[in-house]
Design a protein around this motif. Structure first.
Motif, mmCIF file in Angstrom:
data_model
loop_
_atom_site.group_PDB
_atom_site.id
_atom_site.type_symbol
_atom_site.label_atom_id
_atom_site.label_comp_id
_atom_site.label_asym_id
_atom_site.label_seq_id
_atom_site.Cartn_x
_atom_site.Cartn_y
_atom_site.Cartn_z
ATOM 1 N N LEU A 38 30.062 41.781 39.413
ATOM 2 C CA LEU A 38 30.040 40.993 38.180
ATOM 3 C C LEU A 38 31.461 40.605 37.759
ATOM 4 O O LEU A 38 32.306 41.471 37.531
ATOM 5 N N HIS A 39 31.682 39.312 37.672
ATOM 6 C CA HIS A 39 32.978 38.739 37.268
ATOM 7 C C HIS A 39 32.741 37.779 36.105
ATOM 8 O O HIS A 39 31.634 37.604 35.619
ATOM 9 N N CYS A 40 33.831 37.072 35.732
ATOM 10 C CA CYS A 40 33.708 35.889 34.889
ATOM 11 C C CYS A 40 34.904 35.008 35.197
ATOM 12 O O CYS A 40 35.814 35.421 35.921
ATOM 13 N N ASP A 41 34.903 33.808 34.655
ATOM 14 C CA ASP A 41 36.040 32.898 34.874
ATOM 15 C C ASP A 41 36.733 32.688 33.533
ATOM 16 O O ASP A 41 36.365 33.293 32.521
ATOM 17 N N ILE A 89 36.270 44.190 38.493
ATOM 18 C CA ILE A 89 37.305 44.405 39.514
ATOM 19 C C ILE A 89 38.552 43.607 39.121
ATOM 20 O O ILE A 89 39.668 44.062 39.332
ATOM 21 N N HIS A 90 38.356 42.428 38.569
ATOM 22 C CA HIS A 90 39.439 41.776 37.812
ATOM 23 C C HIS A 90 39.329 42.359 36.407
ATOM 24 O O HIS A 90 38.361 42.086 35.677
ATOM 25 N N ALA A 91 40.282 43.175 36.052
ATOM 26 C CA ALA A 91 40.029 44.158 34.996
ATOM 27 C C ALA A 91 39.857 43.580 33.596
ATOM 28 O O ALA A 91 39.355 44.265 32.715
ATOM 29 N N ASN A 92 40.254 42.324 33.406
ATOM 30 C CA ASN A 92 40.064 41.748 32.066
ATOM 31 C C ASN A 92 38.852 40.814 32.028
ATOM 32 O O ASN A 92 38.816 39.872 31.259
ATOM 33 N N GLU A 93 37.858 41.105 32.870
ATOM 34 C CA GLU A 93 36.623 40.314 32.896
ATOM 35 C C GLU A 93 35.475 41.215 32.447
ATOM 36 O O GLU A 93 34.883 41.934 33.244
ATOM 37 N N MET A 94 35.170 41.193 31.161
ATOM 38 C CA MET A 94 34.270 42.193 30.581
ATOM 39 C C MET A 94 32.817 41.767 30.336
ATOM 40 O O MET A 94 32.003 42.601 29.925
ATOM 41 N N GLY A 109 45.541 42.362 34.991
ATOM 42 C CA GLY A 109 44.318 42.894 35.587
ATOM 43 C C GLY A 109 43.769 42.164 36.792
ATOM 44 O O GLY A 109 42.783 42.598 37.374
ATOM 45 N N ARG A 110 44.385 41.044 37.195
ATOM 46 C CA ARG A 110 43.839 40.287 38.331
ATOM 47 C C ARG A 110 44.534 40.624 39.652
ATOM 48 O O ARG A 110 43.920 40.611 40.707
ATOM 49 N N TYR A 111 45.830 40.930 39.588
ATOM 50 C CA TYR A 111 46.621 41.200 40.796
ATOM 51 C C TYR A 111 47.207 42.604 40.729
ATOM 52 O O TYR A 111 47.630 43.064 39.666
HETATM 53 ZN ZN ZN Z 1 36.929 37.876 38.827
#
Ligand code: ZN
Length: 384
Positions: free
Chosen positions: A170-173, A41-46, A93-95
């Motif tokens: 599913l995300h990442c930091d 959903i935060h598009a650059n978190e693969m 990709g976050r906002y």
């Molecule tokens: Zn995220």
């Protein structure tokens, strides 16, 4: 059929452009338990997308063998709006650029519409209540007439998740150890603790009773808790276990990690009875669940650049130096540094990279701690 695939078509926002979301379905439509899982959903978190890349052939094989007892819906890249944000050779990709809102906020709270539709009918039959609430929530989403692309995305995605037994986002930091965010009501079911053990979570934090921000996983779970508060005399179980899975760092994308994560997610679904078979014995949990109010957040107070003293996954003590912000124009050596210290004993689970720019109010790190901290009570868990 091993799987079904279809596309959600979003409304066009500019002449000549249009975007779609691919949805993969395994198992039997309407069967229980139902799992809904999305990534990026935060598009650059693969990392989650990579886990799904390895998980999907496993599910297709299980489906072919008739092993899937429930229904599993996967959306490997849920945010094509963010996927398209290529800016000066970087992927944002976050906002959402149109409204400047974080893509993982402002999901739709269906508590009100459900209350109006079926509130008076909720009674002592927990299973009847669950059926009525899910039906009303779905009907409310179907009645919505979203105007733009992002609002349509939210409505269409929540149609897939709102009646699920399990929701995994599913995300990442930026630079992080694997960690989970959930809500207090979700914990007693045991499925979160099992997920934490199966995935090897190094910090599992719960909102009490649910998050203030309308994150995707928060919204799916909070509806049940909020309806329980509104109707204390009705039997309303926590019928959806929802969790944000932070799958380490943005660059932790590899076949080794993706394959291991896929096997762990598969085993967890076997454990929950979604897929037939016997799950391997549960590994010992790495960290007990801790309250969001016990999470120390390091905010920068000045400008400069960052250098850290600890890595994600490190255990830290209260008063331990976590990072320095260095004023590049100050010639006085140590006096050019502002040191930030942990305000709790705990695990540092996320931070930025060394050399990152720092600015006032920036979140520099997060530490999970076992006890509520005076300066964190009542604050939203995620504020960036
Ligand atoms: Zn995220």
């Amino acid at each position: 059929m091993a799987f079904k695939k279809h596309a959600i078509v979003l409304p066009s926002m500019t002449p000549g452009s249009s975007r779609t979301i691919s949805v993969l379905r395994f198992g039997k439509t309407g069967a229980r338990p139902k799992v809904y899982m999305q990534a990026a959903i935060h598009a650059n978190e693969m990392p989650g997308t990579m886990a799904m890349h390895h998980l999907m052939p496993m599910l297709a094989e299980a489906d072919k063998k008739g092993l899937i007892q429930g229904e599993i819906i996967l959306v490997p890249t849920v945010n094509p709006i963010g996927q398209s944000q290529l800016i000066g050779n970087s992927h944002a990709g976050r906002y959402n650029m149109l409204s400047y809102e974080n893509f993982n906020r402002n999901w739709i709270d269906l508590t009100g519409p459900v209350e109006v539709a079926v509130g008076k009918k909720l009674g002592n039959d927990a299973q009847a209540n669950v059926r009525a609430i899910r039906k009303a929530a779905l009907a409310a989403l179907k009645a919505m007439k979203p105007l733009n692309e992002l609002q349509t995305l939210r409505v269409e995605i929540q149609k897939l998740s709102v009646d699920a037994d399990y929701v995994l986002d599913l995300h990442c930091d930026i630079y992080a150890a694997l960690h989970l965010f959930t809500a207090k009501n979700d914990l007693p079911q045991g499925a979160i603790q099992a997920l934490a053990a199966d995935l090897g979570s190094q910090a599992t934090m719960y909102n009490d009773p649910y998050p203030l921000a309308s994150t995707f996983s928060g919204t799916n779970s909070a509806m049940w808790a909020k309806l329980g508060e509104k109707f204390p005399n009705a039997k309303i179980p926590q019928a959806c276990m929802s969790v944000t899975v932070e799958m380490r760092s943005q660059h932790d994308v590899s076949d080794a990690l993706g394959s291991a994560d896929a096997k762990n997610l598969y085993r967890w679904m076997v454990r929950q009875g979604v897929i037939g078979g016997v799950a391997a014995p549960l590994q010992k949990i790495k960290a007990p669940a801790s309250p969001m109010s016990g999470m120390d957040v390091g905010y920068s107070r000045g400008t400069g650049f960052l250098v850290y003293h600890v890595k994600p996954g490190d255990k830290v003590k209260k008063g331990q130096a976590i990072c320095d912000v260095i004023d590049p124009a100050n010639p006085q050596g140590p006096k050019a540094r502002t040191t930030y210290k942990s305000q709790t004993d705990g695990v540092l689970f996320s931070r930025r990279f060394d050399g990152y720019l720092s600015w006032p109010g920036q979140v520099m790190y997060r530490i999970s701690g076992p006890l509520p901290l005076a300066h964190r009570i009542g604050m939203t868990g995620l504020d960036d």
